[in-house]
Design an enzyme around this catalytic site. Structure first.
Site, PDB file in Angstrom:
ATOM      1  N   HIS A 477       0.768  -1.222   0.080  1.00 57.71           N
ATOM      2  CA  HIS A 477      -0.077  -0.119   0.252  1.00 57.71           C
ATOM      3  C   HIS A 477       0.783   1.285  -0.005  1.00 57.71           C
ATOM      4  O   HIS A 477       0.824   2.067  -0.860  1.00 57.71           O
ATOM      5  CB  HIS A 477      -0.843   0.008   1.183  1.00 57.71           C
ATOM      6  N   GLU A 478       1.601   1.460   1.012  1.00 56.44           N
ATOM      7  CA  GLU A 478       2.505   2.738   0.988  1.00 56.44           C
ATOM      8  C   GLU A 478       3.587   2.498  -0.111  1.00 56.44           C
ATOM      9  O   GLU A 478       3.654   3.900  -0.501  1.00 56.44           O
ATOM     10  CB  GLU A 478       3.358   2.479   2.613  1.00 56.44           C
ATOM     11  N   HIS A 481       1.906   4.548  -3.084  1.00 57.91           N
ATOM     12  CA  HIS A 481       1.871   6.319  -2.676  1.00 57.91           C
ATOM     13  C   HIS A 481       3.081   6.455  -3.185  1.00 57.91           C
ATOM     14  O   HIS A 481       3.488   7.487  -4.000  1.00 57.91           O
ATOM     15  CB  HIS A 481       1.724   6.423  -1.015  1.00 57.91           C
ATOM     16  N   HIS A 484       3.390   6.772  -6.886  1.00 61.79           N
ATOM     17  CA  HIS A 484       2.474   8.033  -7.349  1.00 61.79           C
ATOM     18  C   HIS A 484       3.660   9.330  -7.235  1.00 61.79           C
ATOM     19  O   HIS A 484       3.810   9.948  -8.276  1.00 61.79           O
ATOM     20  CB  HIS A 484       1.301   8.035  -6.375  1.00 61.79           C
TER      21      HIS A 484
HETATM   22 ZN    ZN Z   1      -2.426   5.346   2.262  1.00 58.72          ZN
END
Ligand code: ZN
Length: 687
Positions: A477-478, A481, A484
């Protein structure tokens, strides 16, 4: 005294990728750099408004985008430090800076001359001959300044400044109290028998944590941010489980004779009231209306409709799960009613009985180094052609922070990725991504430096770090980011990286979680740390078969927190709350999420997202963006999954866009249509 000449924040870093020179930075550098950074930016803004020339895009907005670079440099390093490795010094300085930075932001956003120029450009925008990103910049500035109160009269602006300064002090104090209580309430155990159910590695980590506190021969279980601690799933001693949950829930409510002054309840009341007053001043019914006006959701009603639509089905599913858990307790001759501290423990039993899935048995296959290199990095290579190379010669902010160089398929530079995965008392709870250097072609910065922080218990020396299933999910998940932040391409700093709407920002990170169980990826990283054998296919199949298991509980505890956050911020300025616990109980009962066996994911007094983390009236964002995520996962499944072509499409139409255009427009361009709710309902078993 640190002078201008040797303060590393006063000039651009000369290290590769403008990595901050951590080895040269000391506490003494922060205060002068913040002071100088704020003064410098105000002078830059004064230069914009002092000119007699009529406002142009170039002399106003481009100049504004170029301003404040020293302040940005020091702020990114300092707030990374104060989150990841705080000290009394950073904690005190953070508290000192909070009102100053709020006042500084106000001095710019409430500058009448600056607003006049922005409004003039906005009125003329279609005739300025701007490219799409520049036109969007005009629109965003006008909206943000207007919502910040730039159009108010002088008296109202003064009130607004006072609200903002007071709020920043209160939210900073909330966070300080929470960190203090998280450490003070860590569970101390005397007897190793009380840790029964934990792995050898977890027990030695608890012994090490005790040693670090000078408690030799004892064991310390550190608290995590959410109410539910991961060890609740494995601790066999019911009394210890109860104490662990009670410790989590006791954070932020201590105001005892012994002198503890970490009570967050008065802060919660004052923060929510001031936010309501500020919203009224700005022309909104409540803080939630003010916040969502500048999100993709647009109104609190849209948020409430989604959350309230999901809540009854989640609560019903949870009751079915609860009956299954109670049946196991009864079959064991337990003779007690399932309590909140039993849920995870019996869930694991049912998971084993029903699906034959033993999450503890997976951990030997989830060794950190392999998950990172052969899972997380591997998937990014297959999708986007990125390569990650360790750069031990580059120094991060802590010995545990590790620097990797990121390159594209053609060998060109993309940036640096810094991973800091271990927990420590000086790190705040949870997991997050932040940027130290952001890409912007206007500023000539073609690459970025992004960081991930997790809170994994550190194993004893020489032992491998075996992650839990949830920690592997968190890392994917992290890292979503981080991707991104690494792949977005913007002209203006305002639009770089993950600078998108808060209710959109979780979408790319949630999408990246899909690769954790993707067969090619899993086969590549999930290998036994001792034998290098692949995780048995049977185990994989069972994980997939049980994917909707316990979703009633998980969705309920999440929705309870999201609805609680909305309830606090849908209040108008005339409503006075005096009892936090009462308010919480009423809010949860009103939506049918008041099952005592399912505590809310965060209670108000330790709900950092809402009271200090920038997710005020915005905790709904996770499920809001999960609608897009679930819909996107369907697209990948329908179109061949993990391929470079699919990665390129997602990168070109979505990740790479950063904040340069309306996110829902980018979504439609990526997906070919607006998002559909059905995949989310299917995933969470909410049909
Ligand atoms: Zn998050």
């Amino acid at each position: 005294m640190a002078s201008t000449a040797n303060n590393p924040f006063f000039t651009c870093s000369t290290l590769p990728y403008q990595l901050p020179p951590f080895a040269a930075i000391t506490d003494l550098h922060y205060r002068p750099a913040f002071r100088h950074g704020m003064t410098e930016q105000l002078a830059e803004v004064d230069a914009i408004t002092a000119t007699a020339d009529a406002p142009t895009f170039e002399n106003t907005l481009v100049a504004l985008e170029r301003s404040g670079q020293t302040l940005a440099r020091v702020a990114e390093v300092f707030f990374n430090q104060s989150s990841s490795d705080s000290s009394d010094f950073t904690t005190d300085l953070e508290e000192e800076l909070a009102p100053l930075l709020a006042a500084h932001a106000d001095a710019i956003r409430l500058d009448p001359l600056l607003y006049e120029r922005i409004a003039a450009l906005h009125a003329e925008r279609s005739r300025l001959g701007l490219d799409a990103e520049s036109l969007y910049l005009v629109e965003r500035y006008f909206t943000e300044f207007t919502l910040a109160g730039a159009g108010l009269n002088d008296d109202d602006k003064q009130s607004l400044r006072e609200f903002n300064a007071r709020l920043s002090t209160l939210t900073t104090r909330f966070e300080k109290n929470l960190l203090c209580d998280t450490n003070a309430l860590a569970l101390v155990l005397d007897d190793v028998a009380e840790l029964d159910g934990l792995t050898e590695g977890e027990i030695s980590a608890a012994a090490e944590a005790a040693r670090e506190r000078g408690l030799t021969g004892q064991y310390v279980i550190s608290l995590v941010l959410p109410t539910s601690h991961p060890y609740l799933a494995s601790l066999t001693n019911r009394g210890v489980r109860e104490r662990l949950l009670a410790a989590s829930r006791a954070r932020g409510i201590r105001s005892d004779a012994a002198g503890a002054d970490t009570d967050n309840r008065p802060l919660v009341i004052e923060i929510t009231h001031l936010r309501a007053e500020r919203a009224r001043l700005l022309g909104f019914d409540n803080h939630a209306a003010y916040v969502t006006a500048d999100q993709t959701a647009k109104t609190p009603a849209a948020v409430w409709n989604l959350l309230a639509r999901l809540a009854p089905a989640a609560a019903r599913n949870a009751l079915l799960e609860q009956a299954d858990l109670q049946a196991v307790i009864d079959a064991d001759g337990g003779g007690f009613e399932l309590a909140a501290w039993d849920w995870a423990f019996y869930t694991e039993k049912v998971r084993r009985a029903k699906y034959d899935v033993d999450t503890a048995a997976m951990r030997p296959y989830f060794e950190l180094e392999s998950v990172l290199a052969n899972g997380v990095f591997f998937a990014a290579n297959r999708l986007y052609g990125l390569t990650f190379t360790a750069r031990p010669d580059l120094v991060g902010w802590h010995p545990d922070s590790r620097v990797f160089e990121v390159t594209a398929e053609d060998g060109s530079a993309v940036g640096l990725y810094i991973g800091d995965f271990y927990t420590r008392d000086s790190k705040r709870g949870g997991a997050w991504m932040n940027a130290l250097v952001s890409q912007s072609s206007l500023l000539g910065t073609d690459t970025s430096v992004v960081c991930n922080n997790l809170n994994v218990s550190k194993p004893a020396a020489g032992q491998p770090t075996l992650l839990t299933y949830d920690q592997v999910t968190t890392l994917f998940h992290e890292f979503g980011h981080a991707l991104h932040g690494l792949l977005a391409r913007a002209t203006y700093p305002k639009f770089s990286g993950t600078n998108v709407y808060r209710d959109f920002v979780e979408f790319p990170s949630q999408v990246n979680e899909m690769w954790m169980l993707w067969p090619d990826v899993l086969a590549n990283y999930a290998r036994h740390f001792e034998t290098n054998e692949q995780m048995p296919q049977q185990l994989v199949d069972r994980i997939q078969a049980s994917s909707a298991f316990n979703e009633g509980f998980l969705t309920s505890e999440y929705l309870a927190a999201a609805l609680l956050d909305q309830a606090w911020h849908r209040m108008d300025a005339d409503t006075i709350v005096t009892d936090v616990a009462r308010f919480e109980a009423d809010a949860l009962a009103s939506v049918g999420l008041d099952n005592p066996a399912i505590p809310t994911r965060y209670a108000s007094t330790y709900f950092a997202h809402t009271f200090s983390g920038g997710y005020d009236a915005g905790y709904y964002s996770y499920i809001w963006s999960e609608v897009l995520d679930a819909d996107t996962v369907e697209w990948f499944k329908e179109n061949g999954g993990l391929t470079r072509a699919n990665g390129d499409r997602f990168r070109n139409r979505l990740l790479g866009v950063g904040g340069t255009k309306d996110p829902l427009e980018a979504y439609r361009h990526w997906r070919g249509r607006p998002a559909d709710l059905q995949p989310l309902l299917d995933r969470r078993g909410l049909n």
